[in-house]
Motif scaffolding. Structure first.
Motif, PDB file in Angstrom:
ATOM      1  N   GLY A  31       0.844  -1.199  -0.166  1.00 44.27           N
ATOM      2  CA  GLY A  31       0.032   0.110   0.133  1.00 44.27           C
ATOM      3  C   GLY A  31       0.891   1.287  -0.095  1.00 44.27           C
ATOM      4  N   THR A  32       1.781   1.439   0.924  1.00 43.91           N
ATOM      5  CA  THR A  32       2.662   2.530   1.181  1.00 43.91           C
ATOM      6  C   THR A  32       3.349   2.722  -0.457  1.00 43.91           C
ATOM      7  OG1 THR A  32       2.675   2.504   3.285  1.00 43.91           O
ATOM      8  CG2 THR A  32       4.265   3.950   2.380  1.00 43.91           C
ATOM      9  N   ASN A  33       4.070   1.552  -0.953  1.00 39.62           N
ATOM     10  CA  ASN A  33       4.752   1.726  -2.039  1.00 39.62           C
ATOM     11  C   ASN A  33       3.860   2.226  -3.453  1.00 39.62           C
ATOM     12  OD1 ASN A  33       5.347  -0.392  -4.729  1.00 39.62           O
ATOM     13  ND2 ASN A  33       7.014   0.957  -3.732  1.00 39.62           N
ATOM     14  N   GLU A  34       2.642   1.515  -3.265  1.00 41.30           N
ATOM     15  CA  GLU A  34       1.793   2.064  -4.610  1.00 41.30           C
ATOM     16  C   GLU A  34       1.128   3.553  -4.123  1.00 41.30           C
ATOM     17  OE1 GLU A  34       0.890   0.371  -7.068  1.00 41.30           O
ATOM     18  OE2 GLU A  34       2.184  -1.422  -6.591  1.00 41.30           O
ATOM     19  N   ASN A  35       1.016   3.957  -3.087  1.00 40.44           N
ATOM     20  CA  ASN A  35       0.625   5.476  -2.725  1.00 40.44           C
ATOM     21  C   ASN A  35       1.805   6.436  -3.137  1.00 40.44           C
ATOM     22  OD1 ASN A  35      -0.978   7.573  -1.916  1.00 40.44           O
ATOM     23  ND2 ASN A  35       0.594   7.803  -0.396  1.00 40.44           N
ATOM     24  N   THR A  36       3.086   5.923  -2.890  1.00 37.48           N
ATOM     25  CA  THR A  36       4.383   6.816  -2.997  1.00 37.48           C
ATOM     26  C   THR A  36       4.533   6.749  -4.597  1.00 37.48           C
ATOM     27  OG1 THR A  36       5.108   6.199  -0.991  1.00 37.48           O
ATOM     28  CG2 THR A  36       6.575   6.922  -2.825  1.00 37.48           C
ATOM     29  N   LYS A  71      -0.689  10.274   5.646  1.00 34.59           N
ATOM     30  CA  LYS A  71      -1.740   9.734   6.788  1.00 34.59           C
ATOM     31  C   LYS A  71      -1.320   8.676   7.428  1.00 34.59           C
ATOM     32  CE  LYS A  71      -6.393   7.826   6.925  1.00 34.59           C
ATOM     33  NZ  LYS A  71      -7.738   7.572   6.198  1.00 34.59           N
ATOM     34  N   CYS A  72      -0.387   7.457   6.617  1.00 32.83           N
ATOM     35  CA  CYS A  72       0.076   6.237   7.358  1.00 32.83           C
ATOM     36  C   CYS A  72       1.054   6.831   8.371  1.00 32.83           C
ATOM     37  CB  CYS A  72       0.677   5.230   6.243  1.00 32.83           C
ATOM     38  SG  CYS A  72       2.263   6.156   5.334  1.00 32.83           S
ATOM     39  N   LEU A  73       1.544   8.043   8.594  1.00 32.22           N
ATOM     40  CA  LEU A  73       2.712   8.176   9.412  1.00 32.22           C
ATOM     41  C   LEU A  73       2.127   9.135  10.597  1.00 32.22           C
ATOM     42  CD1 LEU A  73       5.698   8.923   7.024  1.00 32.22           C
ATOM     43  CD2 LEU A  73       5.116   6.929   8.248  1.00 32.22           C
ATOM     44  N   GLY A  74       0.550   9.016  10.576  1.00 25.24           N
ATOM     45  CA  GLY A  74       0.078   9.994  11.561  1.00 25.24           C
ATOM     46  C   GLY A  74       0.225  11.616  10.955  1.00 25.24           C
ATOM     47  N   PHE A  75      -0.030  11.762   9.799  1.00 23.42           N
ATOM     48  CA  PHE A  75       0.042  12.890   9.141  1.00 23.42           C
ATOM     49  C   PHE A  75       1.527  13.655   9.577  1.00 23.42           C
ATOM     50  CE2 PHE A  75      -4.207  11.949   9.397  1.00 23.42           C
ATOM     51  CZ  PHE A  75      -4.553  12.204   7.778  1.00 23.42           C
ATOM     52  N   ARG A  76       2.541  13.037   9.890  1.00 16.64           N
ATOM     53  CA  ARG A  76       3.928  13.425  10.008  1.00 16.64           C
ATOM     54  C   ARG A  76       4.457  13.362   8.723  1.00 16.64           C
ATOM     55  NH1 ARG A  76       6.432   9.709  14.204  1.00 16.64           N
ATOM     56  NH2 ARG A  76       5.010   8.589  13.381  1.00 16.64           N
TER      57      ARG A  76
END
Length: 85
Positions: A31-36, A71-76
């Protein structure tokens, strides 16, 4: 698919970092890879010839992405997470 992670067992032995391989054709496992990739395509559409960009151009794109809240980093930002780890 490539040789970039052929030495993954040695990487784990040397660093303690475990390597996960997602199953082929299962993008939900990345997921994170696809979003990136989606974010990157805003700056570099698929098929773009990277040789037309200078290193400064590519660094500027990386800086934008690394300073964008996720979002996956708590908006950091990835940059702020990297500095605290």
């Amino acid at each position: 698919r490539g040789m970039e992670l052929a030495a993954h067992k040695q990487l784990t032995a040397d660093t303690g970092v475990h390597v996960f391989f997602a199953a082929p054709r299962n993008p939900w496992q990345r997921g994170t890879n696809e979003n990136t990739n989606k974010l990157l395509r805003q700056h570099l559409p698929k098929g773009t010839n990277l040789s037309t960009f200078s290193q400064d151009d590519l660094d500027a794109i990386a800086t934008k992405l690394n300073n964008r809240p996720r979002k996956c980093l708590g908006f950091r930002t990835p940059q702020s997470v990297a500095l605290t780890s």
